[in-house]
Design a protein around this motif. Sequence first.
Motif, PDB file in Angstrom:
ATOM      1  N   ALA A 125      60.283  16.510 103.852  1.00  0.00           N
ATOM      2  CA  ALA A 125      59.472  17.455 103.004  1.00  0.00           C
ATOM      3  C   ALA A 125      59.300  18.887 103.709  1.00  0.00           C
ATOM      4  O   ALA A 125      58.872  19.694 102.956  1.00  0.00           O
ATOM      5  CB  ALA A 125      58.003  16.728 103.092  1.00  0.00           C
ATOM      6  N   LEU A 159      59.243  22.001  94.328  1.00  0.00           N
ATOM      7  CA  LEU A 159      59.020  20.697  94.133  1.00  0.00           C
ATOM      8  C   LEU A 159      58.890  20.496  92.592  1.00  0.00           C
ATOM      9  O   LEU A 159      59.120  19.440  91.619  1.00  0.00           O
ATOM     10  CB  LEU A 159      57.774  20.180  94.778  1.00  0.00           C
ATOM     11  N   ALA A 186      60.380  18.245  89.613  1.00  0.00           N
ATOM     12  CA  ALA A 186      59.655  17.506  88.597  1.00  0.00           C
ATOM     13  C   ALA A 186      60.265  17.773  87.303  1.00  0.00           C
ATOM     14  O   ALA A 186      60.487  16.882  86.326  1.00  0.00           O
ATOM     15  CB  ALA A 186      58.285  17.708  88.863  1.00  0.00           C
ATOM     16  N   VAL A 242      58.910  10.403  94.866  1.00  0.00           N
ATOM     17  CA  VAL A 242      59.126  11.216  96.208  1.00  0.00           C
ATOM     18  C   VAL A 242      58.857  10.295  97.497  1.00  0.00           C
ATOM     19  O   VAL A 242      57.910   9.565  97.161  1.00  0.00           O
ATOM     20  CB  VAL A 242      58.338  12.505  96.216  1.00  0.00           C
ATOM     21  N   THR A 263      52.993  16.468  95.469  1.00  0.00           N
ATOM     22  CA  THR A 263      53.605  15.306  94.771  1.00  0.00           C
ATOM     23  C   THR A 263      53.053  14.484  93.643  1.00  0.00           C
ATOM     24  O   THR A 263      52.987  14.352  92.434  1.00  0.00           O
ATOM     25  CB  THR A 263      54.349  14.232  95.658  1.00  0.00           C
ATOM     26  N   ARG A 264      51.558  14.268  94.178  1.00  0.00           N
ATOM     27  CA  ARG A 264      50.561  13.546  93.219  1.00  0.00           C
ATOM     28  C   ARG A 264      50.015  14.398  92.357  1.00  0.00           C
ATOM     29  O   ARG A 264      49.789  14.304  91.080  1.00  0.00           O
ATOM     30  CB  ARG A 264      49.439  13.094  94.244  1.00  0.00           C
ATOM     31  N   MET A 298      53.886  12.523  90.327  1.00  0.00           N
ATOM     32  CA  MET A 298      54.989  11.713  90.502  1.00  0.00           C
ATOM     33  C   MET A 298      54.679  10.782  91.791  1.00  0.00           C
ATOM     34  O   MET A 298      53.438  10.906  92.650  1.00  0.00           O
ATOM     35  CB  MET A 298      56.122  12.502  91.554  1.00  0.00           C
ATOM     36  N   LEU A 350      54.240   8.160  94.891  1.00  0.00           N
ATOM     37  CA  LEU A 350      54.595   8.802  96.149  1.00  0.00           C
ATOM     38  C   LEU A 350      54.934   7.580  97.034  1.00  0.00           C
ATOM     39  O   LEU A 350      53.936   6.534  97.278  1.00  0.00           O
ATOM     40  CB  LEU A 350      53.422   9.586  96.689  1.00  0.00           C
TER      41      LEU A 350
END
Length: 393
Positions: free
Chosen positions: A111, A119, A123, A130, A162-163, A167, A169
């Motif tokens: 990351a 990112l 997406a 991820v 990410t959240r 997506m 995790l």
Amino acid sequence: VANSPVANDSLAVLERTRSTAETFGIPLAVLAELTHRCPLQCPYCSNPIELDRANSELTTDEWKKVLSELAEIGVLQIHFSGGEPTARKDIVELVQHASDVGLYTNLITSAVLLSRDKLEALADAGLCHVQISFQGNEPVVADRVGGYRGGHAKKLDVARWTRELDMPLTVNAVMHRQNLHQLADIIQMAVDLDADRLEVANVQYYGWALKNRAALMPTIEQIDDTTRIVDEARIRLKGILDIDFVVPDYYALRPKKCMGGWGRQFFNISPAGKVLPCHAAETITGLDFESVRSNHSIAWIWQNSEAFNRYRGTGWMPEPCQSCEFKEVDFGGCRCQAFALTGDAGNTDPACTFSPRHEEIFKLAEIESSEGADRFLYRNFRGGTLEDDPHGR
Ligand code: FES
């Protein structure tokens, strides 16, 4: 493309894919190691000592062709890994292509090279999942282990993004003697980050990691604590966080069914295009691995290549494995570990209590863990090594 030997081979084999799948089961998921380049310098890296150089990596077009071929033969998921897969400038393009050919895409990343924009682009390209590796639950330990100042803070940012981008995790926590005291806090960190899954991944001792075994090997007391903490958390967090945990080999009686058995359920593709039975397989010298650049299709390599067939099934096994009632339970354990610890990948995995080497190796690990050496030999992609300075890094 249709006239290329690879394409023809691929088409010919496609007809046999059903029976191939029945014989050995074309894996549903494949690991694509896009590069060995990595900004981190983790002392537990399990990649081979000799890394693939940037100029030997598959090109964007070669990877796209591989991804198409994988989808064609029935693979459903692709895990983009490394090294650090986002070190590739074409990562968004590759994720897009994988999505276009219908693959479920997972990014396995440290990351630290990701921005929010990157990112988001991933997406938008269809990235489905991820997985971020963590080296601790706070920067003092985590940045020291990864050899990368500011890394932990960046990982937390990327996990949150990410959240935010909706997506799923997974937190991957690589555990060893110098961070196991943080396990309860790491579990809480995964909950706070709204992760779906936590992998409590004990260090495996081959590749570079073997050089650092004395600094990483947990004590028996730590393993007992870990098991208790994980058992309690699994009950408390049921429905909130899935926790994967396997007791480290050196403290188990039976070896792990590594890769689900050699050549049974898994293969990965190295940065230079070698098709490998496991990500550490190149640590075994004396085995030749076929490349996606050869005239053979991936399905042919999976089914017919010498490296896959050498330790497939049970016929290759020596005693005591050959007459062991567990031989189809663990398929002989880990070939890379057998090679690393005995010099012959065809020997019984010393993690097994029936191995003639088990006692001696377990004792060695116990002594190493109790001596408390804490200096790391860092892995440096540029080719050199850095001795640890615990206070200066
Ligand atoms: Fe290679 Fe276990 S890691 S067989």
